[in-house]
Enzyme design. Sequence first.
Site, PDB file in Angstrom:
ATOM      1  N   LYS A 137     -16.183 -24.960  22.591  1.00 29.21           N
ATOM      2  CA  LYS A 137     -16.733 -23.652  22.205  1.00 29.21           C
ATOM      3  C   LYS A 137     -16.541 -22.639  23.308  1.00 29.21           C
ATOM      4  O   LYS A 137     -16.509 -21.448  23.058  1.00 29.21           O
ATOM      5  CB  LYS A 137     -18.234 -23.787  21.968  1.00 29.21           C
ATOM      6  CG  LYS A 137     -18.629 -24.620  20.795  1.00 29.21           C
ATOM      7  CD  LYS A 137     -20.122 -24.855  20.921  1.00 29.21           C
ATOM      8  CE  LYS A 137     -20.692 -25.657  19.804  1.00 29.21           C
ATOM      9  NZ  LYS A 137     -22.063 -26.087  20.141  1.00 29.21           N
ATOM     10  N   LYS A 182     -10.194 -30.938  25.975  1.00 30.46           N
ATOM     11  CA  LYS A 182     -10.820 -31.062  24.649  1.00 30.46           C
ATOM     12  C   LYS A 182     -11.040 -29.673  24.034  1.00 30.46           C
ATOM     13  O   LYS A 182     -11.223 -28.687  24.772  1.00 30.46           O
ATOM     14  CB  LYS A 182     -12.105 -31.885  24.714  1.00 30.46           C
ATOM     15  CG  LYS A 182     -13.242 -31.200  25.405  1.00 30.46           C
ATOM     16  CD  LYS A 182     -14.564 -31.967  25.225  1.00 30.46           C
ATOM     17  CE  LYS A 182     -15.651 -31.137  25.884  1.00 30.46           C
ATOM     18  NZ  LYS A 182     -16.988 -31.620  25.750  1.00 30.46           N
ATOM     19  N   LYS A 242     -19.793 -28.891  34.518  1.00 30.19           N
ATOM     20  CA  LYS A 242     -20.440 -27.611  34.204  1.00 30.19           C
ATOM     21  C   LYS A 242     -20.979 -26.917  35.440  1.00 30.19           C
ATOM     22  O   LYS A 242     -21.061 -25.695  35.492  1.00 30.19           O
ATOM     23  CB  LYS A 242     -21.572 -27.812  33.189  1.00 30.19           C
ATOM     24  CG  LYS A 242     -21.072 -28.078  31.784  1.00 30.19           C
ATOM     25  CD  LYS A 242     -22.169 -27.807  30.764  1.00 30.19           C
ATOM     26  CE  LYS A 242     -21.678 -28.024  29.352  1.00 30.19           C
ATOM     27  NZ  LYS A 242     -22.773 -27.950  28.370  1.00 30.19           N
TER      28      LYS A 242
HETATM   29  P1  AMP Z   1     -21.511 -29.443  21.444  1.00 24.69           P
HETATM   30  O1  AMP Z   1     -20.497 -28.470  20.954  1.00 24.69           O
HETATM   31  O2  AMP Z   1     -21.288 -29.779  22.893  1.00 24.69           O
HETATM   32  O3  AMP Z   1     -22.931 -29.107  21.123  1.00 24.69           O
HETATM   33  O4  AMP Z   1     -21.197 -30.804  20.676  1.00 24.69           O
HETATM   34  C1  AMP Z   1     -21.701 -31.127  19.403  1.00 24.69           C
HETATM   35  C2  AMP Z   1     -21.081 -32.385  18.859  1.00 24.69           C
HETATM   36  O5  AMP Z   1     -19.664 -32.203  18.632  1.00 24.69           O
HETATM   37  C3  AMP Z   1     -21.197 -33.597  19.789  1.00 24.69           C
HETATM   38  O6  AMP Z   1     -21.407 -34.751  19.009  1.00 24.69           O
HETATM   39  C4  AMP Z   1     -19.869 -33.649  20.459  1.00 24.69           C
HETATM   40  O7  AMP Z   1     -19.541 -34.930  20.931  1.00 24.69           O
HETATM   41  C5  AMP Z   1     -18.942 -33.207  19.341  1.00 24.69           C
HETATM   42  N1  AMP Z   1     -17.717 -32.597  19.880  1.00 24.69           N
HETATM   43  C6  AMP Z   1     -17.649 -31.459  20.616  1.00 24.69           C
HETATM   44  N2  AMP Z   1     -16.368 -31.174  20.954  1.00 24.69           N
HETATM   45  C7  AMP Z   1     -15.611 -32.177  20.412  1.00 24.69           C
HETATM   46  C8  AMP Z   1     -14.198 -32.451  20.395  1.00 24.69           C
HETATM   47  N3  AMP Z   1     -13.328 -31.648  21.002  1.00 24.69           N
HETATM   48  N4  AMP Z   1     -13.772 -33.557  19.734  1.00 24.69           N
HETATM   49  C9  AMP Z   1     -14.662 -34.386  19.097  1.00 24.69           C
HETATM   50  N5  AMP Z   1     -15.993 -34.173  19.077  1.00 24.69           N
HETATM   51  C10 AMP Z   1     -16.473 -33.090  19.719  1.00 24.69           C
END
Ligand code: AMP
Length: 332
Positions: A197, A194, A111
């Site tokens: 968002k 991956k 990041k």
């Molecule tokens: P975040 O969007 O970074 O706030 O992530 C929120 C939750 O979603 C966390 O538990 C992440 O590990 C999970 N997560 C985010 N992106 C992925 C992805 N591409 N595959 C699986 N889990 C994800």
Amino acid sequence: MTLVFSGIQPTGNLHLGNYLGAIRQWVTLQQQYPCLFCVVDLHAITVPQDPAALRQHIYETAATYIACGINPEKSPIYAQSTVAGHAELAWILSCHAPLGWLNRMTQFKEKAGKDKEKAVLGLYSYPVLMAADILLFQATHIPVGEDQKQHLELARDIAGAFNRHYAQEFFTLPEPLILPQAARIMSLRDGTKKMSKSDPSDYSRITLTDDADTIRLKLRKAKTDPLPLPETVAELEERLEAKNLLTLYAAFKEVTLADAVTAQAGNTFAVFKDTLADVMIEHLAPISTEIKRLLGDVAFLDTVLQKGQQAASARAAGVLNGVKEIIGLPTL
Ligand code: AMP
Ligand code: TRP
């Protein structure tokens, strides 16, 4: 005692990775265990946010939790910034977290980009705040996607360092819960990245508010290769985009990847993508309808977040006082 804790940043575009990697597990866990689900808005501001968008995304994230099946009467939902203990404990833990440990965090490296001198302190200490989120409640089980594994290991290390420093087993070491079959959902445009968002391409992800036509279109445009679908799981190792789409099919059908491969073996991608769209739309349409309905009822969401805040604050107070007592700080 078991306590499940998890959170998602309110940064918009909640997608299939968030759903399959995290939220869907939460829904199952809440049947059996006490749970707390946080909208981690203090983590969101480690990168620049537009204030009006942030406010809206906090509601959207809470609405998504509920629409996916979290029952706020049973499992409190609240915004991290409304429980002051998160930031307070983060400071205390930061005084027990060696820089050497933080320097290993790969998410910061990604990041922060090339110019680390310009990265803000909060982005660097992000994992300490995450450790505080968990330890503030003595949470025992943390359902997340694979990308959070390193942060959870750090949370355990910080808890251990605190316990050793004060020679007592105060903090419970939290366990990650990572579902192997949906640990890492990949971008629809690039099977090596991956689903995220923040990817600039909307076609890289399917969000939980996409309508049926959008889901179908995004799947049609998803990157694939010219071959028909393989006969064996082993062949998928070389075909990352096929693997990702079959992983999604398996997750929504609730079958193993091997069963998904058998079901689709020899099909063209055109046929398979249409089947996948049907399965996905059937599952996601009620969720997106419910998110939209809840977003029209801000008064209800405010009540949920307020009750959540009260429940979480009450739990946090005891732990924070315990920490202060151990350190030699005045308690309330
Ligand atoms: P975040 O969007 O970074 O706030 O992530 C929120 C939750 O979603 C966390 O538990 C992440 O590990 C999970 N997560 C985010 N992106 C992925 C992805 N591409 N595959 C699986 N889990 C994800
Ligand atoms: N860092 C996590 C993510 O981006 C979100 C998060 C913050 C979290 N605090 C947490 C997840 C505590 C689990 C437990 O995905």
